[in-house]
Motif scaffolding. Structure first.
Motif, PDB file in Angstrom:
ATOM      1  N   TYR A 210      57.276  26.908   0.308  1.00 38.10           N
ATOM      2  CA  TYR A 210      58.736  26.575   0.002  1.00 38.10           C
ATOM      3  C   TYR A 210      58.981  26.086  -1.349  1.00 38.10           C
ATOM      4  O   TYR A 210      60.023  25.664  -1.770  1.00 38.10           O
TER       5      TYR A 210
ATOM      6  N   LYS B  95      70.286  31.967   0.497  1.00 38.00           N
ATOM      7  CA  LYS B  95      69.909  31.009   1.309  1.00 38.00           C
ATOM      8  C   LYS B  95      70.493  31.187   2.804  1.00 38.00           C
ATOM      9  O   LYS B  95      69.883  31.113   3.792  1.00 38.00           O
TER      10      LYS B  95
ATOM     11  N   GLU C 197      68.577  34.352   4.055  1.00 40.12           N
ATOM     12  CA  GLU C 197      67.295  33.638   4.511  1.00 40.12           C
ATOM     13  C   GLU C 197      67.380  33.070   5.903  1.00 40.12           C
ATOM     14  O   GLU C 197      66.631  32.989   6.908  1.00 40.12           O
ATOM     15  N   GLU C 198      68.453  32.254   6.137  1.00 38.56           N
ATOM     16  CA  GLU C 198      68.640  31.482   7.417  1.00 38.56           C
ATOM     17  C   GLU C 198      68.700  32.192   8.312  1.00 38.56           C
ATOM     18  O   GLU C 198      68.290  32.003   9.439  1.00 38.56           O
TER      19      GLU C 198
ATOM     20  N   GLN D  43      60.653  34.180  -1.822  1.00 42.90           N
ATOM     21  CA  GLN D  43      61.391  34.555  -0.658  1.00 42.90           C
ATOM     22  C   GLN D  43      60.453  34.956   0.653  1.00 42.90           C
ATOM     23  O   GLN D  43      60.652  34.488   1.685  1.00 42.90           O
TER      24      GLN D  43
ATOM     25  N   ARG E  59      59.011  32.053   2.082  1.00 47.35           N
ATOM     26  CA  ARG E  59      59.766  31.185   2.714  1.00 47.35           C
ATOM     27  C   ARG E  59      60.148  31.788   4.246  1.00 47.35           C
ATOM     28  O   ARG E  59      60.318  31.200   5.282  1.00 47.35           O
TER      29      ARG E  59
END
Lengths: 218, 254
Positions: A68, B187, B190-191, B211, B214
């Motif tokens: 992250y 974002k 991605e969520e 990415q 994550r």
């Protein structure tokens, strides 16, 4: 996502801290109540668990940083969790050291030494550890600062105890082996206070980004 | 819970544009309800590979495929397989949002209609569900009849995800889904991917290494048409086994 991962890490560190606090409690209770099985539990059962906790937290922190790229307060939190994990593992080791010395003492007749009160020293150190955990949970910087200030009280008490213990050895040289274990316990309890102080310094950095260690007394 | 189900599998995949081989002997499992990321420098074959997973490359003339792509153990390139059905089961979201120049509602009902569904209340329910799943419902519920092209880029991409969900796929392929989006929209996507994996199997191609780190559970690193390394994402990004993976993810080449 990152927020969830940090929450998980916090949960893990709180569980770890609770485990270590229990270990120290058991080691002191084992000494006071002369309970050999309790002391053995700390050494045989509880210590391996601390190692597992530490490895788990190390791996999780490493993964979260790699995955992250956290920044600012997220980064501080993860870095401090990593360090606190390390301190908790050492605290677990101190509980084992206390238990080992306690085992030596409880197998021999009790000696009363004027001016040395292990349970008071333990109470003081343990309260610092408890407060450090609680300041982590609540991000309570004021409480963390308070713990740092209390370190001196424990240091003073340890110094006084050591003086009295050395006098006792002078008076009763044959007791040297036993007294050496009492000294170890005093020292280890003082280490509990020290490590709790470290944890609180880390919490202050985590919450406010302020570095207070090393220069705290100036 | 820890049991991995191999939903798809690439087996000894080779791919040729004319005489040029762009993929070499790729064998890769795709696990159910996991996000698998494919990373690698430009030209490594990652987009070619993901397009093979729902037969998007077969219209390109003068190409040849070796090996098999399995979905639930069956080769999707088998002559008995229906390509329309395969693409319904294996949906795809592209780099640039590509909504139909129609209303928001029609973008979502279209796939159902061409699949032969005419029950209006069923279609309506699917439209709402898909928009909810794609985290777009609250933003568009009062403007379903407006043109989809009036939505922002990030909303358009979520609409494309909703469109893909409307026909109830099992696997979703994302080909650089955030490449043309701003950081906030990225974002959100991605969520969304994180949420979607509870119900779908997801494969994402991305040139954004962070990415991949994550959003994914597994990562495959492609280089010069070869699969160099496939492992859990946390392993790839902390202690990769291959020196080339290490050099790529630490930015020493690519």
């Amino acid at each position: 996502m990152l927020t969830n991962r940090i929450q998980e890490l916090k949960k893990e560190i709180i569980e770890f801290a609770t485990h270590v606090e229990n270990m120290i409690n058991k080691s002191i209770n084992g000494l006071i109540k002369r309970d050999i099985s309790l002391l053995n539990k700390v050494i045989v059962n509880d210590e391996p668990v601390t190692n597992k906790f530490e490895l788990k937290i190390d791996a999780h922190c490493t993964n979260v940083i790699a995955q992250y790229q956290p920044t600012a307060s997220d980064l501080r939190t993860i870095l401090m969790i990593f360090k606190i994990g390390n301190d908790l593992e050492r605290l677990g080791d101190e509980a084992v050291n206390i238990s080992k010395s306690a085992l030596f003492l409880v197998e021999r007749p009790h000696i009363k030494i004027e001016g040395v009160d292990i349970s008071r020293l333990a109470e003081e150190s343990l309260s610092m550890l408890k407060d450090s955990i609680s300041s982590f949970v609540n991000k309570n910087v004021q409480l963390a600062n308070d713990v740092c200030l209390r370190d001196n009280i424990v240091d003073d008490y340890r110094d006084k105890s050591l003086k009295n213990l050395i006098n006792y050895i002078r008076q009763y040289p044959s007791s040297v082996e036993q007294i050496q274990h009492v000294i170890t316990i005093c020292r280890k309890l003082e280490r509990v206070a020290d490590l709790s102080t470290n944890i609180c310094e880390d919490i202050i950095f985590m919450v406010e980004g302020k570095v207070i260690k090393h220069a705290f007394n100036q | 819970m820890s049991d991995l189900i191999e939903r798809m599998k690439a087996e000894n995949i080779g791919f040729f544009y004319g005489n040029k081989q762009t993929l070499k002997d790729i064998t890769l499992p795709i696990y159910q309800n996991k996000v698998t990321a494919i990373i690698g420098p430009s030209g490594c074959g990652k987009s070619t590979f993901i397009r093979l997973l729902n037969r998007m490359n077969e219209l390109i003339p003068n190409t040849r495929l070796e090996g098999e792509i399995l979905l639930d153990g069956k080769n999707i390139y088998d002559a008995t397989m229906d390509v329309v059905d395969i693409r319904r089961k294996i949906g795809m979201v592209f780099q640039k949002p590509n909504p139909f120049p129609k209303s928001i509602y029609e973008n979502l009902s279209y796939g159902l209609k061409i699949n032969g569904i005419s029950d209006k209340s069923f279609i309506e329910e699917r439209v709402v569900r898909s928009l909810e799943e794609a985290a777009l419902w609250n933003e568009v519920k009062d403007r379903l009849n407006e043109s989809a092209l009036r939505l922002s880029g990030g909303q358009q991409q979520r609409l494309c995800i909703a469109r893909c969900l409307s026909v109830q796929p099992e696997v979703i392929l994302f080909d650089e889904p955030c490449a043309s989006l701003d950081p906030i929209s990225t974002k959100r996507i991605e969520e969304l991917i994180e949420q979607l994996k509870a119900n779908y199997t997801i494969i994402i191609v991305t040139h954004n290494m962070q990415q991949a780190a994550r959003v994914s559970d597994y990562t495959a690193f492609f280089y010069l048409g070869e699969l160099i390394e496939f492992d859990k994402t946390e392993k790839i990004f902390t202690v990769p086994s291959d020196k080339r993976t290490e050099e790529y993810i630490t930015g020493k080449f690519g």
